[in-house]
Design a protein around this motif. Structure first.
Motif, PDB file in Angstrom:
ATOM      1  N   VAL A  16       0.849  -1.203   0.000  1.00 23.09           N
ATOM      2  CA  VAL A  16       0.000   0.000   0.000  1.00 23.09           C
ATOM      3  C   VAL A  16       0.879   1.245   0.000  1.00 23.09           C
ATOM      4  O   VAL A  16       0.642   2.194  -0.768  1.00 23.09           O
ATOM      5  CB  VAL A  16      -0.955  -0.012   1.206  1.00 23.09           C
ATOM      6  CG1 VAL A  16      -1.696   1.321   1.314  1.00 23.09           C
ATOM      7  CG2 VAL A  16      -1.953  -1.155   1.088  1.00 23.09           C
ATOM      8  N   ALA A  19       2.457   1.683  -3.433  1.00 25.10           N
ATOM      9  CA  ALA A  19       1.485   2.143  -4.437  1.00 25.10           C
ATOM     10  C   ALA A  19       1.144   3.613  -4.250  1.00 25.10           C
ATOM     11  O   ALA A  19       1.011   4.374  -5.231  1.00 25.10           O
ATOM     12  CB  ALA A  19       0.229   1.282  -4.353  1.00 25.10           C
ATOM     13  N   LYS A  20       1.012   4.050  -3.003  1.00 24.65           N
ATOM     14  CA  LYS A  20       0.707   5.464  -2.741  1.00 24.65           C
ATOM     15  C   LYS A  20       1.840   6.358  -3.218  1.00 24.65           C
ATOM     16  O   LYS A  20       1.608   7.427  -3.810  1.00 24.65           O
ATOM     17  CB  LYS A  20       0.446   5.672  -1.250  1.00 24.65           C
ATOM     18  CG  LYS A  20      -0.904   5.140  -0.784  1.00 24.65           C
ATOM     19  CD  LYS A  20      -1.129   5.380   0.706  1.00 24.65           C
ATOM     20  CE  LYS A  20      -2.524   4.920   1.117  1.00 24.65           C
ATOM     21  NZ  LYS A  20      -2.790   5.112   2.566  1.00 24.65           N
ATOM     22  N   THR A  23       1.848   6.513  -7.002  1.00 18.18           N
ATOM     23  CA  THR A  23       0.753   7.370  -7.468  1.00 18.18           C
ATOM     24  C   THR A  23       1.149   8.839  -7.380  1.00 18.18           C
ATOM     25  O   THR A  23       0.873   9.634  -8.302  1.00 18.18           O
ATOM     26  CB  THR A  23      -0.517   7.109  -6.640  1.00 18.18           C
ATOM     27  OG1 THR A  23      -0.895   5.733  -6.787  1.00 18.18           O
ATOM     28  CG2 THR A  23      -1.675   7.982  -7.120  1.00 18.18           C
ATOM     29  N   LYS A  24       1.820   9.215  -6.290  1.00 19.33           N
ATOM     30  CA  LYS A  24       2.283  10.594  -6.134  1.00 19.33           C
ATOM     31  C   LYS A  24       3.261  10.980  -7.238  1.00 19.33           C
ATOM     32  O   LYS A  24       3.348  12.148  -7.635  1.00 19.33           O
ATOM     33  CB  LYS A  24       2.969  10.765  -4.782  1.00 19.33           C
ATOM     34  CG  LYS A  24       2.029  10.762  -3.594  1.00 19.33           C
ATOM     35  CD  LYS A  24       2.826  10.893  -2.304  1.00 19.33           C
ATOM     36  CE  LYS A  24       1.954  10.730  -1.077  1.00 19.33           C
ATOM     37  NZ  LYS A  24       2.763  10.789   0.174  1.00 19.33           N
ATOM     38  N   LEU A  39      -5.685  -2.367  -2.275  1.00 15.63           N
ATOM     39  CA  LEU A  39      -5.250  -1.021  -2.641  1.00 15.63           C
ATOM     40  C   LEU A  39      -6.405  -0.035  -2.627  1.00 15.63           C
ATOM     41  O   LEU A  39      -6.295   1.065  -2.071  1.00 15.63           O
ATOM     42  CB  LEU A  39      -4.577  -1.039  -4.017  1.00 15.63           C
ATOM     43  CG  LEU A  39      -3.261  -1.814  -4.125  1.00 15.63           C
ATOM     44  CD1 LEU A  39      -2.742  -1.767  -5.563  1.00 15.63           C
ATOM     45  CD2 LEU A  39      -2.211  -1.278  -3.162  1.00 15.63           C
ATOM     46  N   THR A  40      -7.505  -0.407  -3.265  1.00 15.36           N
ATOM     47  CA  THR A  40      -8.635   0.530  -3.339  1.00 15.36           C
ATOM     48  C   THR A  40      -9.264   0.752  -1.968  1.00 15.36           C
ATOM     49  O   THR A  40      -9.729   1.855  -1.663  1.00 15.36           O
ATOM     50  CB  THR A  40      -9.682   0.044  -4.351  1.00 15.36           C
ATOM     51  OG1 THR A  40     -10.072  -1.307  -4.033  1.00 15.36           O
ATOM     52  CG2 THR A  40      -9.126   0.079  -5.772  1.00 15.36           C
ATOM     53  N   GLU A  42      -7.663   0.975   0.665  1.00 13.69           N
ATOM     54  CA  GLU A  42      -6.744   1.895   1.352  1.00 13.69           C
ATOM     55  C   GLU A  42      -6.649   3.248   0.637  1.00 13.69           C
ATOM     56  O   GLU A  42      -5.780   4.060   0.958  1.00 13.69           O
ATOM     57  CB  GLU A  42      -5.349   1.263   1.433  1.00 13.69           C
ATOM     58  CG  GLU A  42      -5.284   0.012   2.280  1.00 13.69           C
ATOM     59  CD  GLU A  42      -5.413   0.303   3.766  1.00 13.69           C
ATOM     60  OE1 GLU A  42      -5.195   1.461   4.164  1.00 13.69           O
ATOM     61  OE2 GLU A  42      -5.732  -0.637   4.522  1.00 13.69           O
ATOM     62  N   VAL A  44      -6.094   3.880  -2.665  1.00  8.71           N
ATOM     63  CA  VAL A  44      -5.212   3.981  -3.830  1.00  8.71           C
ATOM     64  C   VAL A  44      -6.059   3.842  -5.095  1.00  8.71           C
ATOM     65  O   VAL A  44      -6.814   2.878  -5.244  1.00  8.71           O
ATOM     66  CB  VAL A  44      -4.122   2.900  -3.807  1.00  8.71           C
ATOM     67  CG1 VAL A  44      -3.265   2.989  -5.069  1.00  8.71           C
ATOM     68  CG2 VAL A  44      -3.261   3.032  -2.559  1.00  8.71           C
ATOM     69  N   LYS A  45      -5.929   4.796  -6.006  1.00 10.60           N
ATOM     70  CA  LYS A  45      -6.654   4.709  -7.268  1.00 10.60           C
ATOM     71  C   LYS A  45      -5.997   3.669  -8.162  1.00 10.60           C
ATOM     72  O   LYS A  45      -4.788   3.710  -8.400  1.00 10.60           O
ATOM     73  CB  LYS A  45      -6.665   6.066  -7.963  1.00 10.60           C
ATOM     74  CG  LYS A  45      -7.505   6.084  -9.240  1.00 10.60           C
ATOM     75  CD  LYS A  45      -7.510   7.468  -9.866  1.00 10.60           C
ATOM     76  CE  LYS A  45      -8.332   7.482 -11.148  1.00 10.60           C
ATOM     77  NZ  LYS A  45      -8.302   8.813 -11.811  1.00 10.60           N
ATOM     78  N   ALA A  46      -6.776   2.702  -8.633  1.00  7.43           N
ATOM     79  CA  ALA A  46      -6.206   1.622  -9.448  1.00  7.43           C
ATOM     80  C   ALA A  46      -7.214   1.166 -10.492  1.00  7.43           C
ATOM     81  O   ALA A  46      -8.437   1.314 -10.324  1.00  7.43           O
ATOM     82  CB  ALA A  46      -5.807   0.452  -8.564  1.00  7.43           C
TER      83      ALA A  46
END
Length: 518
Positions: A16, A19-20, A23-24, A39-40, A42, A44-46
């Protein structure tokens, strides 16, 4: 074009957070099944893989990423105009990063109640395929299989906006080591499941590092300790270290021999070992008496040695052991006071191995490295041939027979040419690793006299790991006062040795099985 990362992991450690951070940095996340949900959930856009491919997951999740849109995105070489033109024509976007680890096959087969169906269901197909595809195209795709590499990749991404080619090459190597290990675990499991004892045409094996070592047999040699993968009991890598420094290369090599010899005995037994050879062995009604016998057998060589014990160590025994400099002590358990006594010496390595009597698997292999290859054999897990055969006129007494079997177990672990002398379930002399058998015989007798006393060999028995080529060993045995001999038999001149035994009234038993140990 925005970078894209495909994430599908069984081990979700740190995923997680990774992935965050990606994404940044503007990386688009593609994911599957449980990873997508994690992920979603938490925040996180996926994108789910089925949305990318336009094809739903099917067959209970067996087919998710096995699709041309995924694999063309991984395998297309960015420097190849033809590849990039085809991607554009097919409406496929490249995938720049793969973060995958595999179904928990190892964890599954380590369960006590695992079934073949469970094991087979946990053979990953899509994961290794993605990993190998991404790794093959390492110049363009960063592929991460180990959570310990997340930090390195993120650091480079933040500093340079990309993963360096050198790091990608390192990650590629790691992937193929990982998939090779994974496939070998599967092959080993299936071989054991089929009880296949044959030596295969190609030999693949996998081991996992337990620890790096300061050095090997000598300070200029690099060394590490690796363990076999799979369920096993009674092995050194399963021992819990309760005290002392890390085990050294020589500690492990020597301790393994002591441990395997100790397993041969059912009664309370202590085995002292030095440089891979037993130096003192004792069996008795109590483990304290067994220690006394093993120590008295050779109170010189035991200094700096290894001791393997097949019963709980008691406080009185620990007090005696603490008076001797020992490198390693291995036992199934320790009384609390005994452990306190032994741990007062900070350097002695105290190991607890509850399943100390567990024997090796029948399918286990014995390996020896030679320059350019390996020589491989099945383990020496037998003791005698079809039956013991008394070949002399005199039958051995019950006591002699007990002592011969005690000595026969011992000589199995003495380097060849090896001779072991025993009396009252105590080793009294050991002659290891000589270039001829008469030297080993004379050495065992001489050491018995030096270490125990001039009458040590009177009424003792002798065990030889291989046959007597000449009757000279019987002559030496007679001069030492030995009354019974156990050996494999099978020499061209066996009858000469038998006749000499008959002349001196020595009982001789053939086992029909030799135990060379080179």
């Amino acid at each position: 074009m925005k970078m894209r990362a495909l994430i599908s992991v069984s081990d979700k450690t740190g995923i997680v957070e990774l992935a965050k951070e990606l994404t940044k940095l503007g990386v688009e996340i593609i994911s599957t099944g449980g990873t997508y949900k994690k992920l979603t959930d938490e925040g996180v856009k996926a994108i789910e893989v089925s949305e990318l491919t336009g094809f739903p997951e099917c067959l209970d999740g067996r087919v998710k990423t096995l699709h041309p849109i995924v694999h063309a995105g991984l395998l297309a070489m960015r420097s190849n105009p033809s590849h990039m033109k085809q991607l554009k024509e097919l409406g496929i976007q490249p995938i720049d990063m793969v973060i995958v680890n595999l179904y928990p096959f190892k964890a599954t087969i380590m369960k006590d109640d695992v079934t073949r169906a469970d094991a087979v269901e946990n053979i990953d197909i899509g994961g290794p395929t993605m990993l190998r595809a991404a790794a093959k195209n390492y110049q363009d795709v960063a592929v991460i299989v180990d959570p310990r590499d997340y930090e390195t990749v993120l650091k480079e991404m933040k500093e340079d906006g990309k993963v360096s080619l050198d790091t990608k090459f390192y990650l590629m190597q790691k992937v193929f080591m990982h998939t090779s290990n994974y496939d070998t675990m599967i092959a080993d499991y299936l071989k054991a499941e089929r009880k296949d004892y044959d030596l295969p045409e190609t030999l693949t094996m996998t081991f996992e590092k337990v620890q790096d070592m300061r050095y090997g047999e000598n300070p200029h040699q690099k060394a590490a300790f690796y363990r076999e993968v799979g369920k096993k009991k009674g092995t050194l890598d399963m021992a819990e270290q309760l005290n002392g420094k890390e085990l050294s290369f020589n500690n492990i090599n020597d301790a393994n021999g002591a441990l395997e010899l100790c397993k041969e005995y059912d009664e309370p037994t202590v085995v002292a070992s030095k440089h891979g050879n037993p130096c003192g062995v004792g069996s008795a009604a109590t483990i304290e008496e067994a220690w006394d016998k093993a120590y008295a057998a050779d109170n010189v060589s035991i200094f700096g040695g290894i001791v393997a014990i097949n019963r709980e160590v008691t406080a009185p025994m620990a007090k005696k052991m603490a008076e001797v400099f020992l490198e390693v002590i291995i036992a199934p358990s320790y009384e609390k006071e005994a452990l306190d006594i032994l741990c007062e010496k900070k350097n002695v390595r105290v190991l607890r191995l509850p399943d100390i009597t567990a024997m090796q698997r029948e399918t286990a292999l014995d390996l020896k490295k030679v320059n350019g290859g390996l020589i491989v054999q099945g383990i020496d897990n037998k003791l005698i041939g079809d039956e013991l055969k008394v070949v002399t006129d005199r039958q051995p007494s019950d006591q002699e027979m007990e002592d011969m079997m005690f000595a026969w177990k011992m000589v199995k672990y003495v380097k060849s040419n090896g001779i072991a002398l025993a009396k009252n379930k105590q080793s009294v002399g050991i002659g290891p690793g000589q270039v001829n058998r008469i030297w080993a015989t004379k050495q065992s007798v001489e050491h018995a006299g030096e270490l125990i006393g001039p009458d040590a060999t009177k009424g003792a028995v002798m065990a030889s790991d291989a046959f007597f080529p000449f009757p000279d060993c019987v002559e030496a045995a007679h001069e030492a006062g030995i009354t019974a001999i156990i050996q494999p038999g099978g020499a061209m001149r066996d009858q000469l040795s038998i006749d000499k035994c008959n002349e001196y009234g020595i009982a001789m038993v053939f086992t029909g099985m030799r135990h060379f140990r080179h």
